[in-house]
Design an enzyme around this catalytic site. Structure first.
Site, PDB file in Angstrom:
ATOM      1  N   SER A  78      -6.816   6.048  -5.261  1.00  0.00           N
ATOM      2  CA  SER A  78      -6.168   7.154  -5.920  1.00  0.00           C
ATOM      3  C   SER A  78      -4.664   6.956  -6.165  1.00  0.00           C
ATOM      4  O   SER A  78      -4.062   7.713  -6.923  1.00  0.00           O
ATOM      5  CB  SER A  78      -6.359   8.426  -5.096  1.00  0.00           C
ATOM      6  OG  SER A  78      -5.711   8.315  -3.846  1.00  0.00           O
ATOM      7  N   SER A 110      -7.259   3.848  -0.873  1.00  0.00           N
ATOM      8  CA  SER A 110      -6.503   4.370  -2.019  1.00  0.00           C
ATOM      9  C   SER A 110      -5.168   3.694  -2.293  1.00  0.00           C
ATOM     10  O   SER A 110      -4.524   4.010  -3.285  1.00  0.00           O
ATOM     11  CB  SER A 110      -6.270   5.878  -1.855  1.00  0.00           C
ATOM     12  OG  SER A 110      -7.366   6.593  -2.366  1.00  0.00           O
ATOM     13  N   LYS A 140       4.068   8.642  -4.223  1.00  0.00           N
ATOM     14  CA  LYS A 140       2.846   9.313  -4.676  1.00  0.00           C
ATOM     15  C   LYS A 140       3.030  10.826  -4.572  1.00  0.00           C
ATOM     16  O   LYS A 140       3.602  11.314  -3.580  1.00  0.00           O
ATOM     17  CB  LYS A 140       1.679   8.852  -3.803  1.00  0.00           C
ATOM     18  CG  LYS A 140       0.302   9.294  -4.262  1.00  0.00           C
ATOM     19  CD  LYS A 140      -0.772   8.721  -3.317  1.00  0.00           C
ATOM     20  CE  LYS A 140      -2.175   9.029  -3.757  1.00  0.00           C
ATOM     21  NZ  LYS A 140      -3.181   8.421  -2.846  1.00  0.00           N
TER      22      LYS A 140
END
Lengths: 94, 467
Positions: B131, B155, B56
């Protein structure tokens, strides 16, 4: 909780966020809606519970150790000269 | 060659050389990323590695940019690797690319990215969740066997659920956060997205453990997380969170009931549990997380790194205009809410009250874990929603975290495991929660359920293949 444009402007100033008038109005309306939802927390009896965290954050020993190389820091700086970050004049206006 | 990408990492690494494995991932990314937008940067010269992994883009790496999907960090490159990255590299991992996210990990759909939304591999008109939606879409689409994400309120688990893969949020403090760009420091944890529970357990074993560069990382010994995967659930006690169940409807409810039957079939004891304040989790979360975010994101000031406004003529204007130009609307909304909750006159009514309800929630979970080894809920209240459906209604977006946010607030580990598909063919997911540092038990229960159902084997038909 109702947030109006003036309150939104006050908070934006505290947060160092530039928002134009339409953005302030939009923000005030969205914050009002979200805070109204959050106000459900007022209904909950929290007698006997305090706000402290579950555990304290341990601290490491305070010994000096190598830090990031200065050149590596400079590579990401928006403005840099002679080992310093360059900023607009702080005292005496423009 | 594409077959190896269908396999879990722990099987594929036996089948193929490290160079071939990484190249297979890079080819798959090259073919499919244009339609998915899961990767923000790809390491075309990725070294060979027995674990090709995506990361990420809010976890720092020296060989690729770290943007946090924000215009304010568009050109940022870290001078150091995050501790989790360094540990992966030391064990032969190859970082093949950095994945899309909601800006600064703030969101539940990966639509709030300065670089455009990621699409759900199961249906490109829908969100992958967020996310960490770039990471979970990349794993679900079989572009990489595993990815790191980050968790503040769900997330990793929520997008893992919406993409039909495994997602872990470890115990608070289990993985070093050195190099994870801070959002809400009392909640943040690095999480792991994989196809299977075994892969997840093995990767946790690599990156878990104390780190002198993160004083909140735990000194609790790192467990052998894969040791009990085959042990089954006979006699283990599972609590169905009654207050969560009350909010379920239709297919999600039926899917959850079917999952309970699978656990009972394995000899598990499944009974109702009660966590009375669980319904307050989203309200607590959006005060605590945003208050901490407003402090953490004050570092983005246009002075030391990141975007600086060209038109600013005073120091104050550098701050306000750089932040005003550089942050997207959701990040500004959260900074505003957090600043408000901490501001003079409102601190007691909002921040302090939220922290007290959080303490009560922690107490209720501790009570529930006296009677149960695990608590279970669906991971999300619904399957993947259409792109754009919730962007104008932040509150309805926030409520997607209703079942995931509690674990972050309480600090316990939780795992999302695929539990089937709804009538539209979209993935559904089961969540297991356990007490602090009980990851080994969590993997045991999740592995049993996975073995009985095998939903992980079904892969999405990608748009680029349909044509």
């Amino acid at each position: 909780m109702n947030i109006d444009r003036n309150e939104a402007r006050r908070i934006a100033a505290l947060a160092h966020l530039e928002l134009d008038e339409p953005a302030l109005d939009r923000m005030a309306a969205e914050m009002t809606k979200i805070l109204t939802y959050i106000d459900q927390l007022r209904e909950i009896d929290t007698t006997g519970f305090d706000e402290r965290a579950a555990t304290e954050t341990p601290l490491r020993d305070d010994h000096p150790r190598p830090s990031t190389e200065r050149d590596a820091v400079a590579a990401n700086a928006p403005a840099w000269r002679d080992g310093f970050f360059v900023v607009p004049k702080v005292i005496g206006g423009e | 060659m594409s077959d190896v990408l269908e396999l879990p990492w722990t099987e594929a690494r036996e089948e193929v050389s490290p160079r071939e494995y990484v190249d297979a991932c890079l080819r798959a990314i090259g073919t499919h990323n244009r339609s998915l937008n899961a990767f923000l940067s790809v390491n075309d010269v990725a070294p060979e590695g027995s674990l090709p992994i995506a990361v990420k883009d809010n976890i720092v790496t020296t060989d690729l940019p770290t943007t946090c999907a924000s215009a304010i960090l568009r050109n940022f490159r870290s001078p150091f690797d995050a501790t989790a990255i360094a540990r992966l590299r030391a064990r032969g991992a190859s970082i093949v690319g950095k994945t899309n996210l909601d800006e600064f990990a703030m969101g539940s759909s990966t639509e709030h990215s300065a670089f455009g939304p990621t699409r759900n591999p199961w249906d490109p008109t829908r969100v992958p969740g967020g996310s960490s939606g770039g990471s979970t879409a990349a794993v679900a689409a079989r572009l990489v066997p595993a990815a790191l994400g980050s968790e503040t309120g769900g997330s990793v688990r929520q997008p893992a659920a919406l993409c039909g893969i495994v997602g872990l949020k470890p115990t608070y403090g289990r993985i070093s956060r050195n190099g994870l760009v801070a959002f809400a420091s009392s909640l943040d944890q690095i999480g792991i997205a994989t196809k299977t529970v075994r892969d997840c357990a093995e990767i946790l074993g690599i990156i878990a453990g104390h780190d002198p560069y993160d004083s909140t990382s735990s000194t609790e010994p790192v467990d052998d997380y894969a040791a009990d995967l085959a042990s089954g659930v006979k006699g283990l006690r599972f609590g169905i969170v009654r207050e969560a169940l009350a909010q379920l409807t239709g297919e999600v409810r039926a899917n959850f009931d079917a999952a309970v039957a699978v656990l009972r079939g394995g000899g598990a004891i499944v009974e109702e549990a009660s966590v009375p304040s669980i319904g307050s989790a989203v309200a607590i979360y959006y005060i605590v997380a945003n208050a901490e975010a407003s402090a953490n994101l004050s570092r983005f000031d246009g002075i030391r790194y990141g975007y600086r406004s060209e038109r600013a003529r005073t120091l104050d204007a550098v701050y306000a205009e750089s932040r005003g130009d550089g942050f997207g609307p959701e990040v500004k909304r959260r900074i505003m809410l957090g600043t408000f909750a901490l501001s003079s006159g409102y601190y007691d009514a909002y921040y302090s009250r939220a922290q007290r309800v959080r303490a009560k929630l922690r107490h209720e979970f501790a009570e529930a874990f006296r009677a149960f080894d695990f608590l279970i809920t669906p991971t999300t209240p619904e399957s993947a929603f259409p792109i754009g459906a919730k962007t104008d209604d932040p509150l309805s977006m926030y409520l997607n975290d209703i079942f995931t946010a509690p674990a972050n607030l309480v600090g316990i580990p939780a795992i999302a495991v695929p539990s089937g598909f709804d009538r539209a063919g979209l993935p559904l997911s089961l969540q297991f929660m356990a007490t602090h540092f009980a990851e080994r038990a969590l993997f045991r229960a999740a592995a049993f359920y996975e073995r009985e159902t095998h939903y992980w084997r079904r892969a999405p038909m990608l748009q680029s293949e349909r044509a």
